[in-house]
Scaffold this motif. Structure first.
Motif, PDB file in Angstrom:
ATOM      1  N   ILE A 128     -35.796-111.407  30.473  1.00 38.22           N
ATOM      2  CA  ILE A 128     -34.727-112.383  30.277  1.00 38.22           C
ATOM      3  C   ILE A 128     -33.820-111.864  29.174  1.00 38.22           C
ATOM      4  O   ILE A 128     -34.279-111.565  28.070  1.00 38.22           O
ATOM      5  N   ARG A 171     -28.768-117.361  30.008  1.00 43.49           N
ATOM      6  CA  ARG A 171     -29.898-116.454  30.219  1.00 43.49           C
ATOM      7  C   ARG A 171     -29.806-115.832  31.610  1.00 43.49           C
ATOM      8  O   ARG A 171     -29.565-116.528  32.588  1.00 43.49           O
ATOM      9  N   HIS A 183     -31.998-113.673  34.361  1.00 39.70           N
ATOM     10  CA  HIS A 183     -33.375-113.356  34.738  1.00 39.70           C
ATOM     11  C   HIS A 183     -33.358-112.104  35.603  1.00 39.70           C
ATOM     12  O   HIS A 183     -32.825-112.118  36.712  1.00 39.70           O
ATOM     13  N   ALA A 185     -40.148-113.612  28.341  1.00 41.44           N
ATOM     14  CA  ALA A 185     -40.155-113.820  29.793  1.00 41.44           C
ATOM     15  C   ALA A 185     -41.519-114.347  30.221  1.00 41.44           C
ATOM     16  O   ALA A 185     -42.510-114.185  29.510  1.00 41.44           O
ATOM     17  N   PRO A 225     -40.634-108.982  34.747  1.00 44.66           N
ATOM     18  CA  PRO A 225     -39.606-109.986  34.433  1.00 44.66           C
ATOM     19  C   PRO A 225     -39.040-109.774  33.027  1.00 44.66           C
ATOM     20  O   PRO A 225     -39.783-109.555  32.069  1.00 44.66           O
TER      21      PRO A 225
END
Length: 139
Positions: A96, A57, A59, A84, A94
């Motif tokens: 992911i 993953r 970020h 996220a 954010p």
């Protein structure tokens, strides 16, 4: 065994068996410091099973209007958007991006660099990465 893993990676000789939505996945490695090499992070990852697939993953934080474009580009390489954490106040959201793969220092480093470039091209930042696997049993 190394030749078999390389063959599978190059030619996709097996189906992906790890479901990224599994509830029992735990973080087995993470790199959120740009100064640390992926090889050093993976060497310290005592819970990582290097012979098994992991959910890698990335970020990122992106402007809301850039998320769809960035996700589309990442999708060409097999990445999907994961849930996220709740968005904090600010201009960046954010995000992911994740995919299932075997982890080794070279591919991890390549993907880390790729995601940093993707984020930068979409006016965002790549905060770091982590890898998830089911807990190891029988150790």
């Amino acid at each position: 065994m190394v030749v078999v893993r390389m063959w599978r990676r190059w030619f996709g000789g097996h189906a992906r068996s790890l479901d990224p939505a599994r509830a029992d996945l735990v973080v087995v490695a993470s790199g959120f410091d740009d100064a640390q090499a992926c090889s050093a992070v993976l060497d310290r990852a005592t819970e990582l099973d290097r012979e098994a697939e992991a959910v890698l993953r990335h970020h990122l934080r992106l402007p809301a209007e850039q998320i769809d474009a960035a996700c589309e580009i990442a999708g060409y390489d097999g990445y999907t958007r994961a849930e996220a954490p709740a968005a904090e106040t600010g201009a960046l959201v954010p995000v992911i991006l994740q995919r299932v793969q075997l982890l080794d220092p070279l591919t991890c480093s390549q993907e880390r660099s790729r995601m940093a470039g993707l984020a930068q091209r979409h006016d965002g930042v790549a905060d770091g990465w982590d890898a998830l696997q089911p807990p190891r049993t029988g150790l």
